[in-house]
Design a protein around this motif. Structure first.
Motif, short mmCIF file in Angstrom:
data_model
loop_
_atom_site.label_atom_id
_atom_site.label_comp_id
_atom_site.label_asym_id
_atom_site.label_seq_id
_atom_site.Cartn_x
_atom_site.Cartn_y
_atom_site.Cartn_z
N SER A 1 0.70 -1.27 -0.23
CA SER A 1 0.08 -0.18 0.03
C SER A 1 0.95 1.79 -0.01
O SER A 1 0.13 2.71 0.38
N THR B 1 -0.34 5.45 -0.64
CA THR B 1 -2.01 5.83 -0.52
C THR B 1 -1.13 6.52 -0.19
O THR B 1 -0.63 7.64 0.43
N TYR C 1 -4.39 10.52 0.76
CA TYR C 1 -5.66 10.99 0.92
C TYR C 1 -6.12 12.46 0.26
O TYR C 1 -5.20 13.21 0.67
N ARG D 1 -10.86 11.55 -0.05
CA ARG D 1 -10.65 10.39 -0.75
C ARG D 1 -9.47 9.42 -0.86
O ARG D 1 -8.74 10.50 -0.40
N THR D 2 -9.71 8.09 -0.32
CA THR D 2 -8.36 7.68 0.21
C THR D 2 -8.41 6.85 -0.89
O THR D 2 -9.38 5.81 -1.40
N THR D 3 -7.09 6.83 -1.59
CA THR D 3 -7.15 6.52 -3.16
C THR D 3 -5.05 5.12 -2.43
O THR D 3 -3.98 5.33 -2.62
N TYR D 4 -5.47 3.87 -3.08
CA TYR D 4 -4.70 2.65 -2.32
C TYR D 4 -3.79 2.70 -4.54
O TYR D 4 -4.87 2.41 -5.03
N THR E 1 -2.79 0.35 -6.88
CA THR E 1 -3.60 -0.81 -8.03
C THR E 1 -2.72 -2.08 -7.82
O THR E 1 -3.18 -3.10 -9.02
N SER F 1 -6.70 -1.53 -5.47
CA SER F 1 -8.27 -0.86 -5.39
C SER F 1 -9.01 -1.14 -4.48
O SER F 1 -10.42 0.27 -4.40
N SER G 1 -9.96 1.69 -2.03
CA SER G 1 -10.40 2.73 -2.29
C SER G 1 -11.74 3.03 -2.31
O SER G 1 -12.44 2.91 -2.43
#
Length: 309
Positions: A197, A200, A202, A224-227, A229, A247, A250
């Motif tokens: 991760s 990541t 935010y 918005r949390t985006t990991y 992929t 993903s 997210s």
């Protein structure tokens, strides 16, 4: 009956006497509050909070149970400050080390399923946050804040097997950000210790709008949390196939609330929403579903009382 001339003379005499009378003294100003205590030039402040739930970025950290929190802040006139906070938590031991049809709590003895390590105390009841930053102003961009945050959760040291979600089992991560006070893009080394991760992100957009002089303030937030992929076979394998990648972690979270200070206490009522997925496509590998079968995101309402000192 008095004549108009007599009434005029009485009124004039009264006005003269009033004009000659000394003015009433102005009320004394209220005494200024005492300055906060200081340590090596840092002002020391803090707060305590009790609430119906501990929500972090739309996710319950106490499985919907009450929380007690404390915070201490050291603020320097230069703009540099340090902060530490503590809170009860349960999210780590509530995690599911198995799958949905065979849940295993990381707590031991587990509330559901078999104990993760029989006879051992696998608990993480306290979260300790350490935060440092420097703030100031720029003629071009106005107020700004930059700094780093490291959140450390007290985790068990007796677990000897690999955990499907956390590797290693100590949930610690570091977050770096830079931005204006109400827009914080964060870059994280690892988030909640999810495997692969790194990177990541935010994004936090928050607003506090005071309703005139009423003392009420409206709170609004979107995040918005985006990991990354990258596939995570350690977690997303159901034994036969790979059911997804990071993903699926997210999600977006929202908050709308109202707050008011009453006799030194800050009361806040807020509703939160996180569009977190409970399970992967096979409906068995869990994503944000804990060992008790509950999604730690979703829709929630919280009430908190805070007192600064």
């Amino acid at each position: 009956m008095h004549s108009p001339k007599a009434l005029f003379l009485v009124a004039a005499l009264t006005a003269h006497l009033v004009a000659q009378s000394p003015a009433a003294p102005a009320p004394a100003p209220a005494p200024a509050p005492p300055p906060p205590p200081s340590i090596l030039g840092f002002a020391l402040t803090g707060s305590t909070t009790i609430g119906t739930d501990y929500i972090f970025r739309g996710l319950t950290q106490t499985d919907g149970n009450p929380t007690i929190q404390g915070e201490l802040d050291l603020v320097h006139p230069s703009g540099f400050y340090l902060s530490t906070s503590l809170s009860n938590i349960s999210w780590f031991t509530d995690q599911n080390a198995g799958v949905a049809n065979a849940p295993t709590s990381l707590g031991s003895p587990a509330a559901v399923g078999a104990p993760y390590v029989p006879g051992k105390a696998n608990n993480a009841p306290v979260e300790v946050d350490l935060f440092g930053a420097i703030s100031g102003a720029s003629p071009r961009i106005g107020p700004w804040t930059s700094g780093s945050i490291a959140t450390t959760t007290r985790a068990p040291t007796t677990t000897s097997e690999p955990i499907r979600i956390q590797t290693p089992p100590r949930p610690t991560w570091t977050e770096l950000f830079m931005g204006e006070p109400e827009v914080f893009p964060g870059h994280q080394r690892e988030h909640f210790r999810v495997t692969n991760s790194g990177g990541t992100n935010y994004i936090d957009l928050s607003l506090a709008y005071a309703l005139g002089e009423s003392g009420w303030t409206v709170l609004a937030h979107g995040g918005r949390t985006t990991y990354a992929t990258k596939a995570n076979p350690v977690y997303f394998s159901n034994g036969a196939t790979i059911t997804g990648d990071n993903s699926l972690f997210s999600y977006s979270d929202y908050k709308l609330g109202i707050t008011k200070e009453i006799k030194g206490y800050t009361l806040t009522l807020a509703g939160t929403k996180a569009d977190t997925k409970s399970r992967a496509s096979d409906n068995n590998v869990t994503v944000y579903e804990n060992a008790f079968g509950r999604n730690i995101g979703g829709d929630r309402v919280t009430f908190t009382i805070a007192k600064a000192f």
